[in-house]
Design an enzyme around this catalytic site. Structure first.
Site, PDB file in Angstrom:
ATOM      1  CG  ASP A  70      -1.937  -1.055   1.237  1.00 32.77           C
ATOM      2  OD1 ASP A  70      -2.260  -1.560   0.144  1.00 32.77           O
ATOM      3  OD2 ASP A  70      -2.412  -1.414   2.336  1.00 32.77           O
TER       4      ASP A  70
HETATM    5  N1  URA Z   1      -1.297  -5.878   3.944  1.00 33.68           N
HETATM    6  C1  URA Z   1      -1.796  -4.638   3.901  1.00 33.68           C
HETATM    7  O1  URA Z   1      -2.841  -4.361   4.474  1.00 33.68           O
HETATM    8  N2  URA Z   1      -1.113  -3.690   3.222  1.00 33.68           N
HETATM    9  C2  URA Z   1       0.052  -3.921   2.586  1.00 33.68           C
HETATM   10  O2  URA Z   1       0.641  -3.018   1.988  1.00 33.68           O
HETATM   11  C3  URA Z   1       0.565  -5.243   2.640  1.00 33.68           C
HETATM   12  C4  URA Z   1      -0.137  -6.200   3.317  1.00 33.68           C
END
Ligand code: URA
Length: 240
Positions: A101
């Site tokens: 993310d």
């Molecule tokens: N899980 C999440 O919620 N975000 C990420 O970036 C990776 C794993």
């Protein structure tokens, strides 16, 4: 994005007409998978082969970067945000292996090898991924048990996770949790924590398979060693 038959013709392999025949005959692969649909759209990041020969032969490159938070994992962003590729050498058509993310930091593989990418992210061969979670709230014994057994929510069923508590801050009602999962569902860690009633304050991936962020400051990268690439491939075909 361009139509597959056009890309093949423009690469000088054959005419567009002939390319259509080859596609329908199952002779064309995109990122390792046979594509028979005429008009399939491909981008510069897709690896295309015709009769087993790669269309654009370029040296395969493999990096690990410690993705800084506040960067996106796409090649382009319509909102013009910084992408993780801004930190890497230009010239080859590289792209991230899976996604983290925007606000997540940590270990991210980046390559121009479509087959390798497929192996790393294919649900059948998921490698372990370890996350350090800065959590608002505390996991209870029951939460930990549910995570370890395979958390079930109304929407999702997650595979069993490894959990260890690194730090507890009773005054601020916060916890540092290390979580290892094998899947790579969208926003998986945040959704798992939310399902348990807690909010992720910061998320960092410290490990992908056996590749760690050791020695890499946010934004720093290194090339993977040939032995690491080989081992990742071997691991991914054994997992799952
Ligand atoms: N899980 C999440 O919620 N975000 C990420 O970036 C990776 C794993």
């Amino acid at each position: 994005m361009e139509r597959l038959q056009k890309v093949i013709a423009q690469a000088g392999v054959c005419s567009r007409r002939k390319a259509e025949e080859l596609i329908q005959a199952g002779k064309v692969k995109v990122n390792g998978a046979i594509v028979k649909t005429l008009g399939t759209k491909v981008s510069g990041n897709d690896e295309i082969s015709v009769n087993g020969h790669n269309l654009f032969k370029e040296e395969k490159v493999y990096y690990v970067i410690n993705k800084p938070k506040g960067t996106i994992c796409s090649v382009h962003d319509e909102k013009d945000r910084k992408t993780v590729l801004d930190y890497l050498p230009k010239g080859t058509r590289i792209y991230p292996v899976g996604r983290l993310d925007y606000d997540t930091s940590g270990v991210l593989l980046v390559t121009n090898d479509g087959n390798f990418t497929n192996m790393m992210i294919h649900p059948k061969y998921q490698l372990p991924k370890t996350y350090i979670i800065n959590l608002q709230g505390m996991l209870s014994g029951e939460d930990i048990y549910r995570l370890k057994m395979g958390l079930k929510t109304r929407q999702e069923k997650y595979a069993p996770a490894k959990v260890s508590i690194r730090q507890k801050d009773y005054t601020r009602d916060r916890m540092i949790v290390e979580l290892t999962i094998h899947e790579g569902k969208n926003h998986q860690v945040k959704n798992m924590m939310e399902a348990l009633g807690h909010q992720v304050r910061r998320l960092h991936r410290s490990r992908f398979g056996f590749i760690t962020d050791e020695g890499l400051q946010p934004g720093e990268y290194r090339r993977l060693k040939p032995v690491e690439i080989k081992k990742l491939k071997a691991m991914s075909s054994k997992e799952g």
